[in-house]
Write an enzyme that holds these catalytic residues in place. Structure first.
Site, mmCIF file in Angstrom:
data_model
loop_
_atom_site.group_PDB
_atom_site.id
_atom_site.type_symbol
_atom_site.label_atom_id
_atom_site.label_comp_id
_atom_site.label_asym_id
_atom_site.label_seq_id
_atom_site.Cartn_x
_atom_site.Cartn_y
_atom_site.Cartn_z
ATOM 1 N N SER A 88 0.588 13.073 47.072
ATOM 2 C CA SER A 88 1.150 11.726 46.926
ATOM 3 C C SER A 88 0.093 10.776 46.382
ATOM 4 O O SER A 88 -1.111 10.957 46.601
ATOM 5 C CB SER A 88 1.615 11.221 48.291
ATOM 6 O OG SER A 88 1.881 9.838 48.234
ATOM 7 N N TYR B 294 1.856 9.530 57.113
ATOM 8 C CA TYR B 294 2.215 10.217 55.868
ATOM 9 C C TYR B 294 0.983 10.396 54.985
ATOM 10 O O TYR B 294 0.700 11.489 54.478
ATOM 11 C CB TYR B 294 3.288 9.390 55.148
ATOM 12 C CG TYR B 294 3.736 9.955 53.829
ATOM 13 C CD1 TYR B 294 4.633 11.023 53.786
ATOM 14 C CD2 TYR B 294 3.278 9.417 52.626
ATOM 15 C CE1 TYR B 294 5.056 11.537 52.572
ATOM 16 C CE2 TYR B 294 3.690 9.925 51.415
ATOM 17 C CZ TYR B 294 4.584 10.990 51.384
ATOM 18 O OH TYR B 294 4.988 11.490 50.186
#
Ligand code: ZN
Length: 657
Positions: free
Chosen positions: A541, A554
């Protein structure tokens, strides 16, 4: 055998001879026991008025590349019947010459090439001619006393001719054998080891004759008790590795990656468990044209499949050397199917389409061989006749054409989190490039999502080691290994700041976005080691290089994943396995981003939805397809020398640049 003729269905086809030819050809094509994958051919003789207003007798014959099951009028090659008849009277012609003359006899240069059996169709003086490679008749013919048995069944109603090579030789044989024949008394012609011809002035009767004659052979076979074909086998872990090694060995012989499909149905296992399987599976094919798909015989595998595949290759080379005239080009020496003793059969193929064709031929072969054994002994054509077809000049000529290959032909790609968003886009991108793709997702929808033969959906909970193991085994059984792992499944949890973060939330986020990826990688590595240009692509990410408030769990999980990927790149480099990471950002065309959520998010930054979507240096909207393109590129040759890399797909982010 069921007669599929139906007056109501036939009605729309009665306006022309050719239309009716289309109808009954499709009826033949629908029955796999008559024709398999492009086998068999049909024709009709009719009058056509040309551009000058002159009438001409035309033989419409099945064009090559068309399948009877789905044929249309455009699938028939229109050839001048007088030319075809004259060709049939020549005393000699090579098959290359024949092919050229057949092409030159057409009244439409854009039509497909006429079948190699065109001259034979032309020589039969009846309007409709149907030709099939019927399993039942051929199975009886492929036995020690095949010709006598067929004679008993059909008496004088059918002309029985010994095997000769299809093409001009066969046309000549039929021409000579039928010079004094009263065609009205004849219901069909059997070509031993090859198939059956029926013919009539009427389309329906020609088709009826085919069905009736085949039914008689089927009745006869029914009276013979077939060998037992049922069996069971419980696979163990080691089998899957052996299978992957066999695939590696076959691919090395082939020169490119091949798929290996392990057939574990009860019939394949029953066949592989027969006492004399090694003998009967290596006698030869049902009809010689199968050889072009399956090679002449099976590889016999037992305890060391990889070594046994190699040994098949050596024997194949020997078969070539002892039959070639010195001017032929040897084909690859890889097997197309193998019998794995007591464990079933394996199909080796360059892609899923071919795998399916070979698998179907194998299913029919298993039955035919066993019927033949009961009827006094399965006996295929001698090796030299099979070789003649396999190395036919027409087939050798095709080798000069450069084969069209897709970048991922023969390769197996596994994608997790594949039921939506980036994962789904990856599945579609790889399958469009020729790969066999397995889509894993916890959502059961994944099983129905991809309506393609080369894509399989498997339900898998990647947080469970058992579920991962079963899924990976299933992938290996379907396709023979794993070459590319796209570890994509993950979750994007609701914004939660450190002070509110509960342990359970942290655990769950880490579990799915980090631990599960490690679990999938760990299960795939033994197979990737045996893969072709193997690589792992991890979906990380933008939050790794540029985290944001509220996304701590996350971001930490994706950072851990990235770090694990870097370590994996170090550990797996010596095995040739590449590990690369993608950092996507702001991919909004996925399920979680509804218009409502988007509006809320955009508003919280004081932006419109469009501004929010394109809030990057390039002002570009990032889609799942954009990320999938990068993933495919990373798995491909552009990244062949790159491992441990992290590549953003974010339109340019000033915090990352
Ligand atoms: Zn044929």
């Amino acid at each position: 055998m069921k007669n599929l003729w139906n007056d109501k269905d036939a009605e729309p086809f009665t306006h022309s001879d050719l239309a009716l030819r289309v109808y009954t050809s499709r009826l033949l094509g629908q029955n796999e026991n008559l024709v398999l994958h492009g086998g068999g051919n049909t024709s009709v003789k009719t009058i056509v008025t040309d551009i000058f207003g002159d009438k001409e007798e035309i033989l419409y014959v099945k064009g090559s590349g068309w399948d009877l099951k789905t044929i249309e009028e455009a699938g028939f090659s229109p050839t001048r019947l007088d030319v075809i008849r004259r060709l049939g009277q020549l005393s000699a012609m090579t098959d290359m010459e024949m092919t050229r003359e057949l092409a030159a006899s057409m009244i439409d240069p854009g039509a497909p090439s006429p079948s190699v059996e065109t001259i034979l169709h032309g020589l039969i003086p009846l309007k409709y001619v149907d030709h099939s490679h019927t399993d039942a008749v051929v199975a009886i013919s492929n036995t020690l006393n095949g010709a006598d048995l067929l004679k008993q069944i059909y008496a004088d109603r059918v002309l029985i001719l010994p095997y000769v090579m299809p093409g001009f030789k066969l046309a000549k044989q039929v021409y000579e054998a039928t010079r004094n024949t009263d065609w009205r008394t004849l219901e069909g012609i059997i070509l031993l080891h090859h198939g059956l011809f029926t013919f009539h002035g009427d389309a329906k009767t020609s088709y009826d004759n085919m069905i009736n004659l085949v039914s008689e052979a089927e009745e006869y076979l029914k009276s013979v008790k077939a060998l037992s074909t049922e069996g069971e086998y419980e696979a163990v872990d080691e089998d899957y590795l052996k299978l992957a090694k066999a695939r590696k060995a076959a691919s090395n012989l082939f020169g490119y990656a091949m798929l290996a499909n392990w057939k574990r149905d009860q019939f394949s296992i029953g066949y592989s468990s027969l006492d004399k399987i090694e003998d009967i599976a290596t006698r030869g094919p049902v009809t010689p044209d199968h050889t072009l798909q399956t090679k002449r015989i099976a590889a016999i595998l037992s305890e060391s499949p990889a070594a046994e595949v190699d040994s098949f290759g050596e024997k194949y080379q020997h078969y070539f050397d002892s039959n070639t005239d010195g001017n032929l080009v040897c084909l690859d020496t890889a097997p197309r199917f193998a019998v794995w003793k007591n464990k079933g059969c394996i199909v080796f193929a360059p892609n899923v389409k071919r795998s399916k064709v070979i698998s179907d031929i194998l299913d029919h072969t298993i039955i035919a061989v066993q019927c033949g054994e009961v009827l006094g002994g399965w006996q295929a054509l001698p090796e030299k006749d099979i070789f003649e077809i396999e190395y036919w000049e027409l087939e050798q000529a095709k080798l000069k054409l450069v084969p069209k290959r897709n970048e991922f032909d023969g390769k197996v790609v596994l994608v997790t989190g594949a039921a939506s968003g980036i994962g789904k886009a990856c599945v579609e991108a790889f399958s469009s490039k020729g790969a066999a793709v397995v889509a894993l997702d916890i959502n059961p929808e994944v099983e129905k999502l991809f309506d393609r033969e080369d894509t399989r959906g498997i339900v898998c909970d990647i947080t469970s080691d058992d579920s991962i193991r079963d899924a990976v085994h299933s992938v290996v059984a379907s396709f023979g290994g794993v070459d590319v792992l796209v570890s994509n499944a993950g979750s994007f949890p609701a914004s939660t700041r450190l002070e509110q973060m509960e342990s359970e939330f942290l655990r769950e986020t880490m579990q799915l976005n980090f631990n599960a990826h490690v679990g999938v990688m760990r299960a795939c590595v033994p197979f990737l080691k045996l893969g072709f240009d193997p690589s792992i692509i991890l979906m990380a990410s933008k939050n790794v290089p540029a985290p944001g408030p509220g996304a701590g769990a996350y971001s930490a999980a994706k950072s851990a994943l990235t770090q694990m990927g870097r370590v994996a790149a170090m550990e797996l480099g010596e095995e040739g396995i590449r590990v690369n990471m993608v950092h996507p950002n702001a991919v909004f065309d996925t399920g979680i981003w509804t218009q409502e959520v988007l509006q809320k998010r955009a508003a919280s930054y004081g932006l419109s939805v469009d501004e929010y979507k394109t809030n990057n240096l390039l002002g570009a909207e990032i889609t799942s397809v954009d990320v999938a393109e990068m993933v495919v590129t990373m798995a491909g040759k552009s990244f062949a020398k790159t491992t441990g890399a992290q590549v953003p797909v974010d339109g340019g982010n000033d915090r990352v640049v």
